[in-house]
Design a protein around this motif. Structure first.
Motif, short mmCIF file in Angstrom:
data_model
loop_
_atom_site.label_atom_id
_atom_site.label_comp_id
_atom_site.label_asym_id
_atom_site.label_seq_id
_atom_site.Cartn_x
_atom_site.Cartn_y
_atom_site.Cartn_z
N ALA A 2 1.04 -1.33 -0.69
CA ALA A 2 0.33 -0.12 -0.21
C ALA A 2 0.36 1.43 0.20
CB ALA A 2 -1.27 -0.04 1.57
N GLU A 3 0.60 2.09 -0.77
CA GLU A 3 1.46 3.24 -0.81
C GLU A 3 1.16 4.31 0.48
OE1 GLU A 3 0.35 7.74 -3.01
OE2 GLU A 3 0.14 6.35 -4.20
N LYS A 4 2.28 4.70 1.20
CA LYS A 4 2.82 4.89 2.07
C LYS A 4 2.65 6.72 2.46
CE LYS A 4 4.02 1.44 4.35
NZ LYS A 4 3.71 1.18 5.65
N THR A 5 1.28 6.80 2.78
CA THR A 5 1.08 8.79 3.36
C THR A 5 1.88 9.37 4.79
OG1 THR A 5 -0.52 8.16 5.13
CG2 THR A 5 -1.41 8.15 2.46
N SER A 6 2.68 8.46 5.07
CA SER A 6 3.22 8.65 6.20
C SER A 6 4.72 7.81 6.65
CB SER A 6 2.72 9.53 7.20
OG SER A 6 2.58 8.45 8.35
N GLU A 7 5.97 8.84 7.17
CA GLU A 7 6.84 7.56 6.94
C GLU A 7 6.41 5.72 7.29
OE1 GLU A 7 10.49 7.37 9.78
OE2 GLU A 7 10.26 9.68 9.30
N ASN A 8 4.95 6.06 8.39
CA ASN A 8 4.70 4.14 8.78
C ASN A 8 3.44 4.30 8.69
OD1 ASN A 8 7.33 3.55 10.89
ND2 ASN A 8 6.34 5.53 12.09
N LEU A 9 2.35 4.89 8.17
CA LEU A 9 0.97 4.03 8.02
C LEU A 9 0.59 4.31 6.29
CD1 LEU A 9 -1.46 6.24 11.35
CD2 LEU A 9 -0.17 3.43 10.70
N SER A 10 -0.24 3.42 5.93
CA SER A 10 -0.69 3.44 4.45
C SER A 10 -2.38 4.00 4.73
CB SER A 10 -0.67 2.29 3.97
OG SER A 10 -1.61 1.70 4.37
N GLN A 11 -2.42 4.51 3.57
CA GLN A 11 -3.62 5.38 3.33
C GLN A 11 -4.87 4.60 4.39
OE1 GLN A 11 -4.35 8.73 3.24
NE2 GLN A 11 -5.90 8.41 3.58
N ILE A 12 -5.23 3.60 3.94
CA ILE A 12 -5.83 2.56 4.49
C ILE A 12 -5.84 2.61 6.44
CG2 ILE A 12 -6.69 0.02 4.84
CD1 ILE A 12 -5.94 -0.67 2.04
N GLU A 13 -4.68 1.88 6.56
CA GLU A 13 -4.51 1.71 7.83
C GLU A 13 -5.00 3.79 8.06
OE1 GLU A 13 -0.25 -1.04 8.30
OE2 GLU A 13 0.04 1.51 7.83
N ARG A 14 -4.41 4.56 8.31
CA ARG A 14 -4.67 6.14 8.30
C ARG A 14 -6.13 6.14 8.20
NH1 ARG A 14 -1.27 10.93 8.54
NH2 ARG A 14 -3.22 11.92 7.58
N ASP A 15 -7.24 5.77 7.55
CA ASP A 15 -8.41 5.69 7.59
C ASP A 15 -8.83 5.21 8.83
OD1 ASP A 15 -8.36 7.08 4.95
OD2 ASP A 15 -8.72 5.92 4.05
N ALA A 16 -8.71 3.61 8.84
CA ALA A 16 -8.30 2.50 10.18
C ALA A 16 -9.15 3.68 11.40
CB ALA A 16 -8.16 1.55 9.95
N VAL A 17 -7.37 4.37 11.58
CA VAL A 17 -7.26 4.48 12.58
C VAL A 17 -8.64 6.38 12.85
CG1 VAL A 17 -5.91 6.41 14.17
CG2 VAL A 17 -5.03 4.57 12.63
N LYS A 18 -8.63 6.85 12.06
CA LYS A 18 -9.27 7.95 11.64
C LYS A 18 -11.41 7.16 12.47
CE LYS A 18 -7.58 11.36 9.00
NZ LYS A 18 -7.41 11.92 7.43
N ALA A 19 -11.85 5.82 12.13
CA ALA A 19 -12.56 5.40 12.08
C ALA A 19 -12.84 4.93 13.16
CB ALA A 19 -12.83 4.58 10.92
N ARG A 20 -11.79 4.90 13.91
CA ARG A 20 -11.66 4.51 14.90
C ARG A 20 -12.11 5.17 16.14
NH1 ARG A 20 -13.30 1.05 18.65
NH2 ARG A 20 -11.62 0.53 20.54
N ALA A 21 -11.55 5.93 16.21
CA ALA A 21 -11.56 6.99 17.19
C ALA A 21 -13.08 8.10 16.76
CB ALA A 21 -10.45 8.56 15.77
N LYS A 22 -13.64 8.28 15.34
CA LYS A 22 -15.13 8.52 15.41
C LYS A 22 -15.54 7.26 16.13
CE LYS A 22 -19.17 8.60 12.01
NZ LYS A 22 -19.64 8.86 10.23
#
Length: 145
Positions: A2-22
């Protein structure tokens, strides 16, 4: 990969973190409301398709039957069930969530599955049949005890 959007998280992972916060914000508002949890789980299952949905529906029915005291909720967008302390006991992670080869039914730390020095806590599920259901009936009952 998966394409990385930051040094450690892919976009899919970032979306999962945002969804979890919600999810956490929504769960805090709902408290220990079974109806709100069931609605969240049903909405999560409704977003799935094909085998993921079939397994998720069977998983939800099984947990409701075997461990009705567990509280339905979502966990990173997954159908999940928690104990009275609010700790996740078991959840289904569909293959489509992270584009994996198979979905998994996993048991979190609060599950009572301890068996000696090692024990499995996550199971790949590629089909739902009588043998699979029987296996998970026993595991969920033990985990929820």
């Amino acid at each position: 990969m998966a394409e990385k959007t930051s040094e450690n998280l892919s976009q899919i992972e970032r979306d999962a973190v945002k969804a979890r916060a919600k999810e956490l914000r929504e769960q805090a508002k709902a408290g220990k409301n079974r109806e709100a949890g069931e609605k969240q789980v049903q909405e999560a299952v409704a977003k799935l398709a094909g085998l993921d949905r079939q397994i998720a529906e069977a998983f939800v029915a099984l947990v409701g039957d075997v461990a009705p005291d567990l509280m339905p909720k979502t966990y990173y967008g997954f159908p999940a069930y928690a104990n009275a302390a609010g700790k996740v006991v078991v959840f289904y992670q569909p293959a489509s969530k992270f584009k994996t080869r198979y979905g998994t039914i996993s048991f979190d730390e609060s599950a009572h599955l301890d068996d000696g020095d090692t024990w499995p806590v996550s199971y790949a599920v590629v089909a739902w049949n009588d043998a699979v259901e029987k296996k998970f009936r026993g595991l969920v009952a033990t985990a929820a005890s």
